[in-house]
Structure formats: structure tokens, C-alpha cells
Design a protein around this motif. Structure first.
Motif, PDB file in Angstrom:
ATOM      1  N   PRO A 148       5.377  10.531   4.526  1.00  0.00           N
ATOM      2  CA  PRO A 148       3.871  10.313   3.369  1.00  0.00           C
ATOM      3  C   PRO A 148       2.754  10.397   3.369  1.00  0.00           C
ATOM      4  O   PRO A 148       2.358  11.186   5.131  1.00  0.00           O
ATOM      5  N   THR A 149       2.290  10.991   2.544  1.00  0.00           N
ATOM      6  CA  THR A 149       1.014  11.287   2.787  1.00  0.00           C
ATOM      7  C   THR A 149      -0.218  10.406   2.172  1.00  0.00           C
ATOM      8  O   THR A 149       0.168   9.810   1.627  1.00  0.00           O
ATOM      9  N   LYS A 150      -1.578  10.207   2.933  1.00  0.00           N
ATOM     10  CA  LYS A 150      -2.305   9.482   2.528  1.00  0.00           C
ATOM     11  C   LYS A 150      -3.366   9.835   0.839  1.00  0.00           C
ATOM     12  O   LYS A 150      -3.745  11.084   1.215  1.00  0.00           O
TER      13      LYS A 150
ATOM     14  N   HIS B 238       0.603  -1.156   0.258  1.00  0.00           N
ATOM     15  CA  HIS B 238       0.430  -0.184   0.348  1.00  0.00           C
ATOM     16  C   HIS B 238       0.745   1.136   0.037  1.00  0.00           C
ATOM     17  O   HIS B 238       0.860   2.574   0.238  1.00  0.00           O
ATOM     18  N   ILE B 239       2.082   1.227  -0.568  1.00  0.00           N
ATOM     19  CA  ILE B 239       2.994   1.914  -0.899  1.00  0.00           C
ATOM     20  C   ILE B 239       2.856   2.843  -2.476  1.00  0.00           C
ATOM     21  O   ILE B 239       3.847   2.002  -3.170  1.00  0.00           O
TER      22      ILE B 239
ATOM     23  N   TYR C  32       5.096   8.656  -0.832  1.00  0.00           N
ATOM     24  CA  TYR C  32       6.208   9.137  -0.559  1.00  0.00           C
ATOM     25  C   TYR C  32       6.524   9.845  -1.295  1.00  0.00           C
ATOM     26  O   TYR C  32       7.738   9.429  -3.121  1.00  0.00           O
TER      27      TYR C  32
ATOM     28  N   GLY D 284      -6.046   3.822   0.555  1.00  0.00           N
ATOM     29  CA  GLY D 284      -5.073   3.832   1.768  1.00  0.00           C
ATOM     30  C   GLY D 284      -4.052   3.902   1.090  1.00  0.00           C
ATOM     31  O   GLY D 284      -2.964   3.657   1.915  1.00  0.00           O
ATOM     32  N   THR D 285      -4.033   3.840  -0.460  1.00  0.00           N
ATOM     33  CA  THR D 285      -1.724   3.787  -0.832  1.00  0.00           C
ATOM     34  C   THR D 285      -1.836   5.373   0.274  1.00  0.00           C
ATOM     35  O   THR D 285      -1.805   6.558   0.053  1.00  0.00           O
ATOM     36  N   MET D 286       0.009   4.991   0.602  1.00  0.00           N
ATOM     37  CA  MET D 286       0.474   5.775   1.347  1.00  0.00           C
ATOM     38  C   MET D 286       1.450   6.161   0.473  1.00  0.00           C
ATOM     39  O   MET D 286       2.275   5.429  -0.253  1.00  0.00           O
TER      40      MET D 286
END
Length: 257
Positions: A209-211, A126-127, A167, A163-165
Motif C-alpha cells: 500500500p501507499t500512504k 486507517h485503510i 490498497y 495516514g490512510t493506507m
């Protein structure tokens, strides 16, 4: 297990080392400062095995040569930018994949900041590493691409799971917040996000990071097809029903803000 080690470097860049404990592999996501990357990897006890470049700019690929000389790592870079990047072993484009150990990352075409800019999305973790294509409450300057290309890129990122973070590569969030509030002053979710950002920066904490789901609610560049934002910007170069024109108007305004 995957671990992301994030650290500041240069004036406002973030460095990222992605480590897979099962294989022992470590990937540099871009290389703004070779010495800092090598030092941080040494402190963690990690051996750098790969570099994944997002685009050609020197504050993203300038450390390639020194890191490769020190570690023998393999360098992957976007095909559209590879001619300007040192030491490339493999080029990638939309739909390709790269591996860290047994874990797969999807390559996304997010051109606009540069023509070949790519992002790396690890769905299982999830990144996404998005370089300068997307920032918290902002996006990169459109140095080489077109509004049509950049808007298509942002929609590609917006389509990832909420929900992906994300970067992103710079701590630009407070500056982006000021423009976002100018662009979309009635957005209550943005106002709440702004309060969180101010608290974090006052405490010396990173906003990265931000969601993604929060960015979709608050980042004007991801919302160029929102009817309220289109209406507000229709008098400033945008057009209702034409998100490309609204995006272009927003990006031009941010350049002069």
C-alpha cells in the motif's frame, strides 16, 4: 485485530484478503484469480465469508463464481456495476456501510474508471481498498466516466485522513512515476518518492500500500487544483482555476505517454 494479506496474482494485480481474528471472517477484496485466492486463504487457515467488489472488470470480479461455489460466501458489489458482476447478493453505493465482524467499512463512490466503481474505507484501521480508482502516483483510465465525475471521486479519496493506507489493485508505480515526473518535474517530494520506489522495485518489494498524505504531495492526479500544476498544464489543455480541465488534460496525456 484486522489483518490484510496481500499477494500477487495474474500479471500485475494484487490480491487482498481482509481477516478479522475476533469473528473469524475473511473478505476477498475483488477476485482476479479464484484459484490463487482459495489457495492463499487455505495457507492462512482462513474461511472466506464475503467478497467486496470494487468494480466489474474481469480482473476484479472474474473469480466471484468459483469462490462462491467453493465457500458459499456473500458477494457485495457497487450498484452501478452490479449488472455486470456474477453472484451479487447485495449492492451498495455512496454512504452505505459493510461489516466484517463488528468492524465497519464505509462505501465511497469513486466512479470514473467505471461508472459504478466504489472503494471501501475502514476508518478504525486507517485503510482503504481503492481498486483501480487511484494508484500510487496515478489513477485508473477513464473508461466510462467523465472528467467531472472522476475528479470528484479523487477529491473524495483525498479528503480521507492523511495516514490512510491505500490498497490499490495493480503494481503500476514505476510506470506512473515516469509520467508523474514528466507532469510535475519540479516537485522535490516526488523526486524523493521516486528514489524510494526505484529502491523498492529493485529489491523486488511491492509499492502497495501507499500512504495518502504522500500521494497528496506527489500524485499529479490528486493535485489538479494545485496552482503550479495548473499553470504548467494550461498550455496543454488545462485551465488555471479549472481543475477538471487540468485533470482531463493530465489523464489524456497519460493515456498517450
Amino acid at each position: 485485530m484486522l489483518e490484510v494479506h496481500q499477494f500477487p496474482c495474474l500479471s500485475d494485480n494484487y490480491g487482498f484478503l481482509l481477516h478479522d481474528s475476533e469473528s473469524g471472517e475473511t473478505v476477498c477484496i475483488d477476485t482476479p484469480d479464484a484459484g490463487e485466492y482459495l489457495k492463499q486463504a487455505g495457507h492462512k487457515g482462513w474461511q472466506i465469508t464475503q467478497i467486496w467488489n470494487t468494480h466489474w472488470h474481469p480482473d476484479h470480479a472474474g473469480g466471484n463464481g468459483a469462490i462462491k461455489a467453493a465457500t458459499g460466501c456473500r458477494i457485495t458489489a457497487p450498484a452501478g456495476d452490479a449488472g455486470k458482476i456474477e453472484g451479487v447478493d447485495r449492492t451498495v453505493a455512496q454512504g452505505d456501510t459493510v461489516m466484517i465482524g463488528e468492524r465497519r467499512a464505509q462505501v465511497l463512490d469513486v466512479g470514473g474508471h467505471t461508472l459504478g466503481h466504489c472503494a471501501y474505507y475502514l476508518g478504525g484501521a486507517h485503510i482503504a481498498f481503492v481498486g483501480d480508482s487511484l494508484f500510487a502516483l496515478g489513477c485508473g483510465r477513464m473508461f466510462e466516466g467523465t472528467p467531472e465525475q472522476f475528479w470528484a471521486s479523487l477529491k473524495r479519496l483525498r479528503a480521507l485522513p492523511g495516514g490512510t493506507m491505500l490498497y490499490c489493485a495493480h503494481e503500476y508505480t514505476e510506470s506512473n512515476l515516469r509520467f508523474a515526473l514528466h507532469a510535475d518535474p519540479d516537485n522535490e517530494a516526488l523526486q524523493a518518492y521516486g528514489e524510494d520506489i526505484r529502491r523498492m522495485r529493485a529489491a523486488g518489494l511491492p509499492t502497495v500500500p501507499t500512504k495518502l498524505e504522500r500521494e497528496c504531495e506527489t500524485n499529479p492526479f490528486l493535485r489538479a487544483d494545485d496552482c503550479d500544476l495548473e499553470a504548467r498544464w494550461s498550455e496543454l489543455g488545462g485551465r488555471i482555476g479549472d481543475p477538471v480541465a487540468t485533470f482531463a488534460a493530465l489523464r489524456a496525456a497519460k493515456d498517450e505517454f
